[in-house]
Design a protein around this motif. Sequence first.
Motif, mmCIF file in Angstrom:
data_model
loop_
_atom_site.group_PDB
_atom_site.id
_atom_site.type_symbol
_atom_site.label_atom_id
_atom_site.label_comp_id
_atom_site.label_asym_id
_atom_site.label_seq_id
_atom_site.Cartn_x
_atom_site.Cartn_y
_atom_site.Cartn_z
ATOM 1 N N ARG A 152 -14.496 0.628 -27.435
ATOM 2 C CA ARG A 152 -14.244 -0.793 -27.639
ATOM 3 C C ARG A 152 -13.931 -1.467 -26.293
ATOM 4 N NH1 ARG A 152 -9.718 -1.491 -31.872
ATOM 5 N NH2 ARG A 152 -11.251 -0.230 -32.975
ATOM 6 N N HIS A 153 -13.144 -0.789 -25.483
ATOM 7 C CA HIS A 153 -12.831 -1.307 -24.156
ATOM 8 C C HIS A 153 -14.095 -1.492 -23.329
ATOM 9 C CE1 HIS A 153 -10.686 -1.671 -20.290
ATOM 10 N NE2 HIS A 153 -11.617 -0.870 -19.817
ATOM 11 N N VAL A 154 -14.995 -0.504 -23.387
ATOM 12 C CA VAL A 154 -16.230 -0.563 -22.604
ATOM 13 C C VAL A 154 -17.159 -1.663 -23.135
ATOM 14 C CG1 VAL A 154 -18.322 0.705 -21.960
ATOM 15 C CG2 VAL A 154 -16.096 1.864 -21.942
ATOM 16 N N LEU A 155 -17.331 -1.722 -24.442
ATOM 17 C CA LEU A 155 -18.294 -2.648 -25.037
ATOM 18 C C LEU A 155 -17.862 -4.110 -24.908
ATOM 19 C CD1 LEU A 155 -19.132 -0.602 -28.244
ATOM 20 C CD2 LEU A 155 -20.673 -1.049 -26.326
ATOM 21 N N LEU A 156 -16.563 -4.341 -24.905
ATOM 22 C CA LEU A 156 -16.065 -5.720 -24.800
ATOM 23 C C LEU A 156 -15.681 -6.093 -23.373
ATOM 24 C CD1 LEU A 156 -13.845 -5.973 -28.028
ATOM 25 C CD2 LEU A 156 -16.254 -6.571 -27.724
ATOM 26 N N ARG A 157 -15.984 -5.213 -22.417
ATOM 27 C CA ARG A 157 -15.559 -5.421 -21.033
ATOM 28 C C ARG A 157 -16.116 -6.705 -20.429
ATOM 29 N NH1 ARG A 157 -13.666 -5.658 -16.504
ATOM 30 N NH2 ARG A 157 -12.953 -3.937 -15.210
ATOM 31 N N GLN A 158 -17.274 -7.135 -20.913
ATOM 32 C CA GLN A 158 -17.872 -8.349 -20.368
ATOM 33 C C GLN A 158 -17.028 -9.581 -20.681
ATOM 34 O OE1 GLN A 158 -20.419 -8.306 -18.426
ATOM 35 N NE2 GLN A 158 -21.167 -10.403 -18.293
ATOM 36 N N VAL A 159 -16.336 -9.563 -21.817
ATOM 37 C CA VAL A 159 -15.616 -10.766 -22.250
ATOM 38 C C VAL A 159 -14.097 -10.653 -22.178
ATOM 39 C CG1 VAL A 159 -17.468 -11.627 -23.700
ATOM 40 C CG2 VAL A 159 -15.791 -10.055 -24.673
ATOM 41 N N MET A 160 -13.569 -9.433 -22.050
ATOM 42 C CA MET A 160 -12.118 -9.286 -21.936
ATOM 43 C C MET A 160 -11.793 -7.996 -21.197
ATOM 44 S SD MET A 160 -11.110 -8.482 -25.929
ATOM 45 C CE MET A 160 -12.121 -9.817 -26.578
ATOM 46 N N GLU A 161 -10.631 -7.985 -20.577
ATOM 47 C CA GLU A 161 -10.215 -6.823 -19.802
ATOM 48 C C GLU A 161 -9.674 -5.700 -20.679
ATOM 49 O OE1 GLU A 161 -10.134 -6.389 -15.989
ATOM 50 O OE2 GLU A 161 -11.833 -7.498 -16.819
#
Length: 265
Positions: A152-161
């Motif tokens: 989840r951290h990797v996949l959402l990295r573009q929009v949140m830290e």
Amino acid sequence: MTAPVEGLHRYGVGEPLVLLHGASMSWRAWRPVLDELERHHDVIALTMNGHRGGDPWPDGVRVGVPELADSVCARLDALGVERAHVAGNSLGGWVALELVRRGRALSCVALSPAGTWKRPRDLWRLVQVFRLAAELGGLHAVRRAAVRPRWRHVLLRQVMEHGERVPDHDVEGFFDDLAGATMIGPLLAGARPEDALADFDDLPCPVRVAWAEHDHVVPWARYGAPMLRSVRGADFVRLPGCGHVPMWDDPELVARAVLQVTSPA
């Protein structure tokens, strides 16, 4: 006061505060900061037209930011709200600035707002980023991977830290929002450099532009710096440690950035 409507969350006491989400999202993007904001304001978190849970985009109406602003104004009229504090993120930040221009805002806080770019190619880059996000968000494999906090951290990295901080049910809603944003395709297809945020001659109310330090979608150098010229007189601040959608990264910081403008001590 609360309204059990899918495209509207309303609760709290005080002067009205309208919250506007980013492209392909919904009012749910504001969940992490609602409790704090509702202690100070009658919070009205709207899902904009053409997004999941919001009203469908009307037939025959051009898909653009001015038209989105029209629809938000109409929604506020229906709610009996003439003027309100407004806060918006990304596309919602651009719409919030347009509400300032129309005299509907008591104050405005725009979090990494869209609307300005240095060169036309920066607009085309942004269009491609959102198109790619829509394609990836529609893949079942991506949804399955997002169940695990590390992925989840990797996949959402573009929009949140800190995508790992998003609860399971909100991750599912994130992808549902992405799939249900029917207006995004026409909005991207009709994007033109000449439709950038028009310069303000003056600001009729307090305006803060708060830029996420680690914004990978609209990084400051390409998209924020030009806004210094367009919104002269605004208070420009940085949101350290945050990505493009900062509400999950640091809810306390985001709430404080808003309340310092809407409810100064």
